[in-house]
Motif scaffolding. Structure first.
Motif, PDB file in Angstrom:
ATOM      1  N   LEU A  51       0.848  -1.193   0.000  1.00 31.93           N
ATOM      2  CA  LEU A  51       0.000   0.000   0.000  1.00 31.93           C
ATOM      3  C   LEU A  51       0.877   1.234   0.000  1.00 31.93           C
ATOM      4  CD1 LEU A  51      -2.507  -1.064   2.784  1.00 31.93           C
ATOM      5  CD2 LEU A  51      -2.870  -1.118   0.311  1.00 31.93           C
ATOM      6  N   ALA A  52       0.447   2.247  -0.725  1.00 31.17           N
ATOM      7  CA  ALA A  52       1.116   3.544  -0.638  1.00 31.17           C
ATOM      8  C   ALA A  52       0.379   4.362   0.417  1.00 31.17           C
ATOM      9  CB  ALA A  52       1.072   4.247  -1.984  1.00 31.17           C
ATOM     10  N   PHE A  53       1.124   5.137   1.192  1.00 29.21           N
ATOM     11  CA  PHE A  53       0.567   5.909   2.305  1.00 29.21           C
ATOM     12  C   PHE A  53       1.236   7.270   2.256  1.00 29.21           C
ATOM     13  CE2 PHE A  53       0.724   6.293   7.238  1.00 29.21           C
ATOM     14  CZ  PHE A  53      -0.480   6.969   7.261  1.00 29.21           C
ATOM     15  N   THR A  54       0.445   8.333   2.278  1.00 27.86           N
ATOM     16  CA  THR A  54       1.028   9.662   2.124  1.00 27.86           C
ATOM     17  C   THR A  54       0.195  10.702   2.848  1.00 27.86           C
ATOM     18  OG1 THR A  54       1.862  11.231   0.485  1.00 27.86           O
ATOM     19  CG2 THR A  54      -0.233  10.185  -0.013  1.00 27.86           C
ATOM     20  N   THR A  55       0.777  11.863   3.102  1.00 31.11           N
ATOM     21  CA  THR A  55       0.031  12.943   3.747  1.00 31.11           C
ATOM     22  C   THR A  55       0.512  14.287   3.251  1.00 31.11           C
ATOM     23  OG1 THR A  55      -0.739  13.794   5.888  1.00 31.11           O
ATOM     24  CG2 THR A  55       1.582  13.285   5.730  1.00 31.11           C
ATOM     25  N   ASP A  56      -0.366  15.278   3.295  1.00 26.98           N
ATOM     26  CA  ASP A  56      -0.009  16.666   3.025  1.00 26.98           C
ATOM     27  C   ASP A  56      -0.957  17.576   3.784  1.00 26.98           C
ATOM     28  OD1 ASP A  56       2.218  17.369   1.350  1.00 26.98           O
ATOM     29  OD2 ASP A  56       1.257  16.328  -0.296  1.00 26.98           O
ATOM     30  N   ASP A  81      -0.217  12.359  -5.002  1.00 26.21           N
ATOM     31  CA  ASP A  81       0.960  11.714  -4.403  1.00 26.21           C
ATOM     32  C   ASP A  81       0.820  10.190  -4.455  1.00 26.21           C
ATOM     33  OD1 ASP A  81       2.358  14.004  -3.918  1.00 26.21           O
ATOM     34  OD2 ASP A  81       1.871  14.128  -1.790  1.00 26.21           O
ATOM     35  N   SER A  85       2.927   7.440  -7.176  1.00 27.07           N
ATOM     36  CA  SER A  85       3.580   6.275  -6.579  1.00 27.07           C
ATOM     37  C   SER A  85       3.103   4.986  -7.235  1.00 27.07           C
ATOM     38  CB  SER A  85       3.287   6.219  -5.082  1.00 27.07           C
ATOM     39  OG  SER A  85       3.638   7.435  -4.471  1.00 27.07           O
ATOM     40  N   ARG A 220       6.312  11.926 -10.872  1.00 28.38           N
ATOM     41  CA  ARG A 220       6.127  12.889  -9.778  1.00 28.38           C
ATOM     42  C   ARG A 220       5.286  14.052 -10.277  1.00 28.38           C
ATOM     43  NH1 ARG A 220      10.761  14.744  -5.610  1.00 28.38           N
ATOM     44  NH2 ARG A 220      10.230  12.697  -4.774  1.00 28.38           N
TER      45      ARG A 220
ATOM     46  N   LEU B  39      11.289  10.493   2.270  1.00 28.44           N
ATOM     47  CA  LEU B  39      11.441  11.598   1.326  1.00 28.44           C
ATOM     48  C   LEU B  39      10.637  11.416   0.042  1.00 28.44           C
ATOM     49  CD1 LEU B  39      15.205  12.309   1.818  1.00 28.44           C
ATOM     50  CD2 LEU B  39      13.316  13.832   2.349  1.00 28.44           C
ATOM     51  N   SER B  40      10.120  10.228  -0.195  1.00 31.80           N
ATOM     52  CA  SER B  40       9.331  10.017  -1.411  1.00 31.80           C
ATOM     53  C   SER B  40       7.953  10.633  -1.241  1.00 31.80           C
ATOM     54  CB  SER B  40       9.162   8.532  -1.689  1.00 31.80           C
ATOM     55  OG  SER B  40      10.370   7.858  -1.546  1.00 31.80           O
ATOM     56  N   ASP B  41       7.199  10.617  -2.358  1.00 34.08           N
ATOM     57  CA  ASP B  41       5.852  11.157  -2.292  1.00 34.08           C
ATOM     58  C   ASP B  41       4.963  10.325  -1.389  1.00 34.08           C
ATOM     59  OD1 ASP B  41       5.847  13.434  -4.094  1.00 34.08           O
ATOM     60  OD2 ASP B  41       6.432  11.975  -5.589  1.00 34.08           O
ATOM     61  N   ALA B  42       5.213   9.031  -1.328  1.00 30.47           N
ATOM     62  CA  ALA B  42       4.400   8.152  -0.493  1.00 30.47           C
ATOM     63  C   ALA B  42       5.280   7.029   0.014  1.00 30.47           C
ATOM     64  CB  ALA B  42       3.240   7.586  -1.304  1.00 30.47           C
ATOM     65  N   ALA B  43       4.954   6.543   1.194  1.00 27.12           N
ATOM     66  CA  ALA B  43       5.664   5.400   1.732  1.00 27.12           C
ATOM     67  C   ALA B  43       4.936   4.137   1.304  1.00 27.12           C
ATOM     68  CB  ALA B  43       5.696   5.487   3.250  1.00 27.12           C
ATOM     69  N   ILE B  44       5.663   3.038   1.245  1.00 22.55           N
ATOM     70  CA  ILE B  44       5.028   1.762   0.931  1.00 22.55           C
ATOM     71  C   ILE B  44       4.901   0.952   2.218  1.00 22.55           C
ATOM     72  CG2 ILE B  44       5.160  -0.348  -0.444  1.00 22.55           C
ATOM     73  CD1 ILE B  44       4.741   2.221  -2.097  1.00 22.55           C
ATOM     74  N   THR B 127       5.962   8.711   6.570  1.00 17.79           N
ATOM     75  CA  THR B 127       5.772   9.741   5.548  1.00 17.79           C
ATOM     76  C   THR B 127       5.413  11.042   6.254  1.00 17.79           C
ATOM     77  OG1 THR B 127       4.650  10.258   3.449  1.00 17.79           O
ATOM     78  CG2 THR B 127       3.335   9.161   5.132  1.00 17.79           C
ATOM     79  N   GLY B 128       5.666  12.170   5.605  1.00 14.14           N
ATOM     80  CA  GLY B 128       5.413  13.433   6.284  1.00 14.14           C
ATOM     81  C   GLY B 128       5.263  14.588   5.328  1.00 14.14           C
ATOM     82  N   ASP B 129       5.063  15.761   5.917  1.00 13.43           N
ATOM     83  CA  ASP B 129       4.922  16.977   5.126  1.00 13.43           C
ATOM     84  C   ASP B 129       5.292  18.157   6.015  1.00 13.43           C
ATOM     85  OD1 ASP B 129       4.037  18.607   2.885  1.00 13.43           O
ATOM     86  OD2 ASP B 129       2.322  19.146   4.121  1.00 13.43           O
TER      87      ASP B 129
END
Lengths: 339, 339
Positions: A51-56, A81, A85, A220, B39-44, B127-129
């Protein structure tokens, strides 16, 4: 609800007023009636595999701008994002920090916009949070979204997959988001036909991965820091030089004029509906044909090439006038609170 | 980095200064060197089966308070929302909105605290922002965390599982978090030994589910709105009356004195390290024995009972003096920006 028109500090207290705000304003506006679990501590998402997991977080000012608003942006940004990915967006969280005094009618509009965008991006908003802080200057709303997506089986993306000879594709003209937001800022009033490109990119990325699979090496969205930040990141992480061809970069003439008036470099300005894809040379034309089917990517072009590997990779742009200039990571911030 | 001591607007621009802040301050403080993909757009995240997904924003003022800080709180709060959903926390996102002028030394302390707490809770920040907004009043930092957890196989939790006769367990005294934060606010300076209960609850919830399985019917952490909001929610959603026994609710005497001085109802004050569990009557003693093994739950007690089902469910408290009073959802907010 006591004052139906403005957010009060008490709306953030976790009591009856918070419940009323959530049930009467937030859920109906977001379209949350389809998501009854949104009121629980956590939503349950059924998923398996990587799974891809992201936040902003989104702090854009003003909250509404030509072509979008903070609600649409908060959904697009996180969907994108996930999309870059190589993931299909499954679920979003949606957390708001509102300032005391925020007009509830405005809040509704922004949430409705977020809900509509989520529905276009085929992703559910499944969990959320509401906090209120004291009033300060400006229109006060900060939104955070996090997202989960299922990584597509055919996706093989990563800086480590980028190789010399790969083509760098950009799906349209630069700078529309940043300049459209600036056009609404106090004291600036340039051209009315400057509209943010804010849009979900999931259809583009899914079509590329579905049809070209491992020939897509990296993707990206060039948001904060613009194309320059994205390309310098790619060069540094892949340890390869990159050459951009200025003449091939699609141009929005109004945006270009605005950037020149403001003394801004188009390569540094944020975009919110553009994709940069690094694709195997042999697949580049196919990629353009795939992208051309989507309205938001109609002006896609090969704008650069991955060069030879290097310890100190350099990004250069061959200018339209036949010169060459070095493209650098922007240092600080030309345009604060643009996303 | 130009000014090593304070956050500047330019730190949020997505350029070189943002990269430096992330690489030199944020990742080392959070312990992110173990998470290069941050640092990527999304973590796996590799996961399968039903996942819990949750988010919360944290706006507490001041940023540091006795027993905790916004970094610790931001990790505990989201870990706890996953834990009470019967999930084992797998991955957190961590998004900061810093105000211009924020001391970088303070930011480091807060992030280190978040990193330590994540390591105690055995969850990775993946992951972060980072965004920066203009300076206003107060110490400016807002954190959002979202979290993914794997729902335990044995978990069978839900409002619909609550039945008449179930016992309501509370794992310790009320009000410590809210009152500890208040004790640091301007103009208030009551007792020094008032310390926030802020703590991750994952070990408690995992032990209960592991050992009692389906006999645990529902769990929640009584944060904003306090025990009253949690219990009224349970009554409304399960359509059952609830009776609390005041004499059985564990008391922290300093907290009680402080709440009386401020005219606040202990049932309304936020907790950040307490668990409310609704457990089958036959399993309640076992639950207490399990909880007693954890330092943070040493004072666990059965504080109430689920009564008969009702169209208009009522929560009543049998007071220590032999009377009865109705427990209501707090209306607004007694203590703003407590979490």
């Amino acid at each position: 609800m006591a004052d139906l028109e403005h957010i009060q500090l008490a709306h953030g207290g976790g009591g009856q007023l918070t419940s009323e705000l959530i049930e009467q304003v937030i859920l109906p506006s977001l379209g949350g009636s389809q998501n009854p679990r949104i009121l629980s501590d956590a939503a349950i998402v059924n998923a398996s595999g990587p799974l891809a997991f992201t936040t902003d977080s989104y702090v854009v000012q003003p909250l509404e701008f030509p072509g979008g608003d903070i609600g649409k942006l908060a959904v697009c940004g996180t969907v994108n994002d996930l999309a870059v990915s190589g993931a299909i967006p499954l679920a979003l969280s949606f957390a708001i920090v509102a300032q005391e005094g925020l007009e509830i009618a405005l809040l509704r509009r922004l949430l409705e916009s977020a809900g509509r965008t989520a529905s276009v991006a085929k992703v559910s908003i499944v969990t959320g949070d509401t906090k209120v802080v004291e009033r300060t200057a400006g229109e006060g709303l900060i939104i955070n979204t996090a997202g989960i997506g299922r990584v597509m089986d055919k996706a093989r993306l990563g800086f480590d997959r980028i190789v010399s000879g790969d083509c760098l594709i950009l799906t349209g003209p630069l700078g529309e988001h940043g300049l459209a937001v600036m056009s609404k800022r106090k004291g600036l009033s340039f051209s009315a036909d400057l509209v943010s490109d804010c849009a979900p990119l999931h259809e583009l990325t899914q079509a590329l991965i579905e049809k070209l699979g491992p020939a897509v090496h990296f993707m990206r969205d060039p948001t904060r820091g613009g194309l320059a930040a994205t390309v310098v990141d790619i060069a540094n992480a892949s340890h390869c030089d990159i050459t951009l061809e200025e003449a091939t970069i699609p141009v929005n003439k109004t945006a270009l004029a605005a950037s020149e008036m403001l003394g801004l470099d188009m390569l540094h300005i944020a975009n919110e509906g553009k994709l940069v894809a690094v694709v195997e040379e042999s697949a580049a034309k196919d990629a353009l044909a795939i992208l051309a089917k989507f309205a938001i990517a109609r002006r896609s072009a090969i704008v650069g090439k991955i060069g030879s590997s290097s310890e100190m990779p350099l990004v250069e742009m061959a200018t339209s006038f036949g010169g060459r200039r070095v493209v650098q990571m922007p240092y600080g911030e030309d345009l604060p609170r643009i996303c």
